[in-house]
Design a protein around this motif. Structure first.
Motif, mmCIF file in Angstrom:
data_model
loop_
_atom_site.group_PDB
_atom_site.id
_atom_site.type_symbol
_atom_site.label_atom_id
_atom_site.label_comp_id
_atom_site.label_asym_id
_atom_site.label_seq_id
_atom_site.Cartn_x
_atom_site.Cartn_y
_atom_site.Cartn_z
ATOM 1 N N GLY A 31 9.250 -7.112 5.506
ATOM 2 C CA GLY A 31 8.167 -7.079 6.506
ATOM 3 C C GLY A 31 6.796 -7.030 5.867
ATOM 4 N N MET A 32 6.557 -7.884 4.873
ATOM 5 C CA MET A 32 5.254 -7.904 4.197
ATOM 6 C C MET A 32 4.227 -8.700 5.001
ATOM 7 N N ASP A 33 4.695 -9.559 5.925
ATOM 8 C CA ASP A 33 3.782 -10.325 6.781
ATOM 9 C C ASP A 33 4.347 -10.291 8.193
ATOM 10 N N LEU A 34 3.841 -9.346 8.988
ATOM 11 C CA LEU A 34 4.434 -9.117 10.313
ATOM 12 C C LEU A 34 4.110 -10.247 11.289
ATOM 13 N N SER A 35 3.195 -11.152 10.916
ATOM 14 C CA SER A 35 2.904 -12.292 11.799
ATOM 15 C C SER A 35 3.983 -13.370 11.655
ATOM 16 N N PHE A 36 4.846 -13.228 10.636
ATOM 17 C CA PHE A 36 5.890 -14.230 10.383
ATOM 18 C C PHE A 36 7.254 -13.624 10.684
ATOM 19 N N GLN A 37 7.887 -14.093 11.761
ATOM 20 C CA GLN A 37 9.223 -13.571 12.107
ATOM 21 C C GLN A 37 10.147 -14.726 12.455
ATOM 22 N N PRO A 38 10.695 -15.403 11.428
ATOM 23 C CA PRO A 38 11.606 -16.501 11.741
ATOM 24 C C PRO A 38 12.890 -15.974 12.391
ATOM 25 N N LYS A 39 13.511 -16.832 13.220
ATOM 26 C CA LYS A 39 14.719 -16.445 13.970
ATOM 27 C C LYS A 39 15.841 -15.959 13.050
ATOM 28 N N PHE A 40 15.938 -16.550 11.841
ATOM 29 C CA PHE A 40 17.094 -16.279 10.983
ATOM 30 C C PHE A 40 16.964 -14.988 10.169
ATOM 31 N N GLU B 276 2.567 -2.711 7.262
ATOM 32 C CA GLU B 276 1.919 -1.524 7.842
ATOM 33 C C GLU B 276 1.805 -0.415 6.800
ATOM 34 N N THR B 277 2.903 -0.201 6.049
ATOM 35 C CA THR B 277 2.897 0.876 5.053
ATOM 36 C C THR B 277 1.775 0.661 4.034
ATOM 37 N N ILE B 278 1.645 -0.599 3.571
ATOM 38 C CA ILE B 278 0.659 -0.888 2.525
ATOM 39 C C ILE B 278 -0.766 -0.805 3.085
ATOM 40 N N VAL B 279 -0.977 -1.389 4.267
ATOM 41 C CA VAL B 279 -2.332 -1.360 4.839
ATOM 42 C C VAL B 279 -2.730 0.093 5.123
ATOM 43 N N ASP B 280 -1.789 0.899 5.632
ATOM 44 C CA ASP B 280 -2.095 2.318 5.910
ATOM 45 C C ASP B 280 -2.408 3.062 4.617
ATOM 46 N N ALA B 281 -1.581 2.827 3.582
ATOM 47 C CA ALA B 281 -1.770 3.563 2.315
ATOM 48 C C ALA B 281 -3.098 3.189 1.667
ATOM 49 N N VAL B 282 -3.395 1.901 1.602
ATOM 50 C CA VAL B 282 -4.644 1.482 0.952
ATOM 51 C C VAL B 282 -5.839 1.916 1.810
ATOM 52 N N GLY B 283 -5.644 1.911 3.137
ATOM 53 C CA GLY B 283 -6.706 2.378 4.029
ATOM 54 C C GLY B 283 -7.000 3.857 3.790
ATOM 55 N N ALA B 284 -5.945 4.661 3.602
ATOM 56 C CA ALA B 284 -6.118 6.104 3.357
ATOM 57 C C ALA B 284 -6.843 6.333 2.036
ATOM 58 N N TYR B 285 -6.457 5.560 1.022
ATOM 59 C CA TYR B 285 -7.126 5.652 -0.292
ATOM 60 C C TYR B 285 -8.618 5.316 -0.138
ATOM 61 N N ALA B 286 -8.914 4.219 0.571
ATOM 62 C CA ALA B 286 -10.308 3.785 0.732
ATOM 63 C C ALA B 286 -11.128 4.875 1.446
ATOM 64 N N ARG B 287 -10.517 5.464 2.481
ATOM 65 C CA ARG B 287 -11.216 6.521 3.235
ATOM 66 C C ARG B 287 -11.525 7.703 2.335
ATOM 67 N N GLU B 288 -10.523 8.110 1.543
ATOM 68 C CA GLU B 288 -10.714 9.309 0.701
ATOM 69 C C GLU B 288 -11.732 9.064 -0.397
ATOM 70 N N VAL B 289 -11.750 7.845 -0.957
ATOM 71 C CA VAL B 289 -12.771 7.537 -1.968
ATOM 72 C C VAL B 289 -14.153 7.613 -1.322
#
Ligand code: KIV
Length: 276
Positions: free
Chosen positions: A221-230, A239-252
Motif C-alpha cells: 500500500g505504498m500508493d493508495l491511489s492505485f488499487q488494481p483488481k488483482f 499513510e504510515t510514511i506520510v504520518d511519520a515524516v509529517g510528525a518528524y517535520a512538525r517536531e523539527v
C-alpha cells in the motif's frame, strides 16, 4: 542458509506447495522480504513505474536492471533471485545471451525473466542450453503495452485463450523452469497449470496457479491511489510514511526534535565521539 534453486522451486510444484514471489528493487526491501520468507524475489522492470515514475516499463535500461539486481542481491539470504530482461534487450539470441549474462555475472541473479510466448521459444532454448535458467512470462506482457492497445486482460475469447495456452506451453517446452501468467481468466491459468510440469506463478490469473507474485509496492500500500483488481493490500504504508515524516517535520519546526538524548557530549579534549 543458501538461496532457493530451480530444483527447489520445481520440487515445490511436485509436492503441491504454493510458491511465493514478490518484487524488490533495493537492498532494504530485499532484506525485509527475504526475512518474511518469500521463495522468489523478482527485480521486475516494473521498477520503471514504481521506482522511476514512468507510465510503463519501456524506458528501463539493462544498466539500470543490473544496478538494482546487484542491490537486491546483497539483501537476500534464502530467496531465489530473478532479474527481468528489459524491453529491447533480447531481440535475438546473441543479444539475449549477452543481456542475461550481465544479470548473472555482474548482479548475482540466479535466473532471468523474459516476456513472450511462441516467438521467444528459440531464445529461451538457447539461454537454457547455455546454462541460464529462464522464467517465462505470458498473457499480459507489459513490454508490449502499445501492441496490445493498453494493459489488457488476455485470453478472454476462446481463440485468444488458445493462443495464451500455446504461448505458455511453448516457453515450457523450450526449457523455462517456471512461467509467470499475467492478467488472464482463472480457467485459462488453471488449464496451463495442469498442462505444464513447471511452476506457474500468477498475477491477476486467479488462485489455481502454483504460486503468486505481487509488486511489493502494491501489497504494502505504498500508493493508495492505485488499487488494481488483482492485488490485495496487506498494509497501508503510504499513510504510515506520510504520518511519520509529517510528525518528524512538525517536531523539527517546533523544536521538539532533537532533544538532549540525541545530542553528543564531550568526554575529554582529545576524544572523538563515535557516531554509531
Ligand atoms: O516487472 C514486474 O514486476 C513483473 C511482475 C509483475 C510479474 O513482471
Amino acid at each position: 542458509m543458501s538461496r532457493r534453486t530451480v530444483l527447489d522451486l520445481r520440487k515445490k510444484k511436485a509436492d503441491n506447495e504454493r510458491i511465493v514471489m514478490v518484487t524488490a528493487y533495493d537492498y532494504t526491501m530485499a532484506r525485509l522480504v527475504d526475512a518474511a520468507g518469500v521463495d522468489m524475489v523478482l527485480v521486475g522492470d516494473s521498477l520503471g513505474m514504481v521506482v522511476q515514475g514512468h507510465t510503463d516499463t519501456l524506458p528501463v535500461t539493462l544498466d539500470e536492471m543490473v544496478y538494482h539486481t546487484r542491490c537486491v542481491s546483497r539483501g537476500l539470504k534464502t530467496a531465489h533471485l530473478v532479474a527481468d530482461l528489459p524491453f529491447m534487450t533480447y531481440r535475438n539470441v546473441d543479444q539475449a545471451m549477452a543481456s542475461a549474462a550481465r544479470c548473472l555475472q555482474e548482479a548475482a541473479a540466479q535466473s532471468v525473466k523474459l516476456e513472450g510466448g511462441v516467438r521467444m521459444a528459440p531464445t529461451i532454448r538457447a539461454l537454457v542450453e547455455a546454462g541460464i535458467p529462464v522464467v517465462g512470462h505470458v498473457g499480459l506482457t507489459p513490454q508490449s503495452v502499445h501492441a496490445m492497445g493498453g494493459f489488457r486482460v488476455q485470453g478472454r475469447t476462446e481463440e485468444d485463450a488458445e493462443r495464451v495456452v500455446a504461448d505458455a506451453v511453448a516457453v515450457v517446452e523450450a526449457g523455462a523452469f517456471c512461467v509467470v501468467l499475467e492478467a488472464m481468466p482463472e480457467d485459462v491459468a488453471a488449464e496451463i497449470t495442469s498442462r505444464v510440469d513447471v511452476p506457474t506463478i500468477g498475477i491477476g490469473a486467479g488462485a489455481r496457479c502454483d504460486g503468486q507474485v505481487l509488486v511489493c509496492n502494491d501489497l504494502l500500500g505504498m500508493d493508495l491511489s492505485f488499487q488494481p483488481k488483482f492485488a490485495r493490500r496487506y498494509a497501508r504504508l503510504e499513510e504510515t510514511i506520510v504520518d511519520a515524516v509529517g510528525a518528524y517535520a512538525r517536531e523539527v519546526r517546533e523544536g521538539a526534535f532533537p532533544t538532549a538524548e540525541h545530542a553528543y557530549t564531550r568526554r575529554g579534549p582529545r576524544k572523538l565521539a563515535r557516531l554509531y
